[in-house]
Design an enzyme around this catalytic site. Structure first.
Site, PDB file in Angstrom:
ATOM      1  N   ARG A 189      -0.477   6.102  -6.882  1.00  0.00           N
ATOM      2  CA  ARG A 189      -1.819   6.601  -7.217  1.00  0.00           C
ATOM      3  C   ARG A 189      -1.896   8.102  -7.032  1.00  0.00           C
ATOM      4  NH1 ARG A 189      -5.025   3.754  -3.051  1.00  0.00           N
ATOM      5  NH2 ARG A 189      -6.751   5.009  -3.849  1.00  0.00           N
ATOM      6  N   ASP A 221       0.833  -1.213   0.000  1.00  0.00           N
ATOM      7  CA  ASP A 221       0.000   0.000   0.000  1.00  0.00           C
ATOM      8  C   ASP A 221       0.859   1.252   0.000  1.00  0.00           C
ATOM      9  OD1 ASP A 221      -2.600   1.353   0.173  1.00  0.00           O
ATOM     10  OD2 ASP A 221      -1.753   2.078   2.049  1.00  0.00           O
TER      11      ASP A 221
END
Ligand code: URA
Length: 434
Positions: free
Chosen positions: A171, A164
């Site tokens: 992202r 993540d």
């Protein structure tokens, strides 16, 4: 037949096809260990952003992220373990009063929080304004503090869900943050790595939130509740309003002071309502009597619990009795209303951006923040005001800082002749037991 290449997998998702379990595990493992480069994962996340992931793909994607690093083992802990996660907003300091309230009722709370980015604040930045307080621990230290105090307020360790860490940074720079499968797998992989018995989600909706529309917020909540169910963790979600800042304080040290107000039995109504509602929900998932919440506050036990965890994490617990130990701004400047009427807009995003520009938040990951500056919102939705009444009090280092944001900040309010329709703070609830 030879195994598909990453390029083949990107093409499958680009064309709307499903990824197999093995494809997903290969992608997450390869990205985490560096064998799949950023540019290929960027293309993959964009394909997912556009095409989505179905429920099976999402469950495997989340599971692969969850197992990309260490997973906590809290099985030795006595009693239930429940956490809360908020999707973030402006003035959202709920974790700070909530965690000690719930811990004071006998539930273990391994609160893992994040830092502020853009217009949204971060619980870790706020907590670190407490003199001496540290938020960075390895898994052994984290578990030891939790075992001793029933509560820990910390950041995500380097080794928890490393997939993540990389994916979120990617992202952030490729316009793929606001995708429901990518947000929900990011949040849920970190929460599932905490080895919880229950999780309460506070999904924010409104101008200051990731999700500005209720339908999207509901879909995000349902998706996360579904991931929890697939992993045998009871998850319930509240969808709560984030059109205007929560409470009155927006900043860092000032948000700690407001959190202390709640623990002392005061505080702004909206903040108190959300904190108590989430606390009752956490107790419900832990099978503990929900009526204990008020007593934890009025007896002073929740404040004592906060002082205990501040000490355990290297901070000065005297801050719970003496707010002057928190950093204060050099000057306070009042922004005044220029019209008579009712406040029909008090825009969370505009106020959050103004606070960030003052230095309370960061434009880019890794920027320093100024703990002392911030905004106190004096006029909130539905308030009746007259010309010259304060809209906000801005805490700054110097006047020129204020002048840079003054006009933009003033644009956060609309004042009209008629009062707006009252809006409820708790917009919706999602979860199989609700
Ligand atoms: N918070 C997270 O942890 N991840 C996201 O993708 C969005 C918000």
């Amino acid at each position: 037949m030879s195994a598909p290449t990453v390029t083949d997998l990107i093409a499958v998702k680009r064309d709307g096809g499903p990824l197999s379990d093995d494809d997903i595990k290969y992608l997450i493992a390869g990205y985490t260990d560096g064998s799949i480069p950023d540019y290929q994962m960027a293309a993959m996340t964009m394909a997912i952003y556009i095409r989505g992931l179905d429920a099976d793909e999402l469950s495997v994607w989340t599971d692969a992220m969850l197992h990309s690093g260490d997973v906590l083992d809290l099985s030795r802990m006595e009693g239930p373990t429940v956490d809360k996660h908020s999707t973030g907003g402006v003035g959202d300091k709920v974790s700070i009063p909530l965690a000690p309230i719930v811990a004071a009722c006998g539930v273990n709370v391994p609160m893992m929080s994040g830092r502020g980015l853009g217009h949204t604040g971060g619980t870790l930045d706020k907590l670190e304004t407490i003199p001496g307080f540290t938020t960075s621990f390895d898994a052994t230290q984290f578990e030891a503090i939790l075992a001793d105090t029933g509560l820990v307020l910390a950041g995500q360790s380097e080794r928890l869900v490393p997939a993540d860490r990389k994916l979120y940074a990617l992202r952030d720079t490729t316009a793929t943050v606001s995708s429901i499968p990518l947000i929900s797998s990011s949040i849920m992989s970190k929460k599932l790595a905490e080895d919880l018995d229950g999780l309460v989600l506070d999904v924010k909706v409104g101008s200051g939130a990731f999700m500005t529309e209720s339908d999207d917020a509901r879909r995000l909540a349902e998706t996360m509740v579904g991931i929890g169910a697939a992993h045998d963790v009871t998850v319930s979600a509240l969808i709560t309003a984030m059109d205007q800042p929560l409470g009155r304080a927006v900043g860092n040290a000032n948000e700690i002071a407001e959190s202390l107000d709640v623990l002392a039995g005061g505080g702004p109504d909206d903040l108190v309502e959300i904190t108590k509602t989430l606390a009752r929900e956490m107790l419900r998932l832990a099978h503990v009597d929900e009526t204990k919440v008020d007593d934890a506050i009025t007896s002073g036990r929740a404040m004592e619990k906060l002082a205990e965890v501040i000490s355990a994490q290297g901070g000065n617990p005297a801050v719970t009795e003496d707010r002057s130990l928190l950093p204060l701004p050099e000057q306070e400047i009042v922004i005044e209303a220029t019209d008579d009427g009712f406040v029909t807009r008090c825009d969370a995003r505009t106020i959050g951006v103004a606070a960030m520009r003052l230095g309370a938040g960061r434009r880019r990951k890794g920027d320093d923040i100024d703990p002392a500056v911030g905004i106190r919102v004096e006029a909130k939705l539905g308030d009746r005001i007259s010309v010259g009444d304060p809209l906000a009090v801005v805490g700054v280092r110097n006047r020129s800082q204020f002048e840079e944001i003054e006009e933009a900040l003033l644009s956060a309010w609309s004042v009209e002749e008629y009062a707006p329709e009252p809006r409820s703070l708790i917009v919706d609830r999602v979860g199989d037991e609700l």
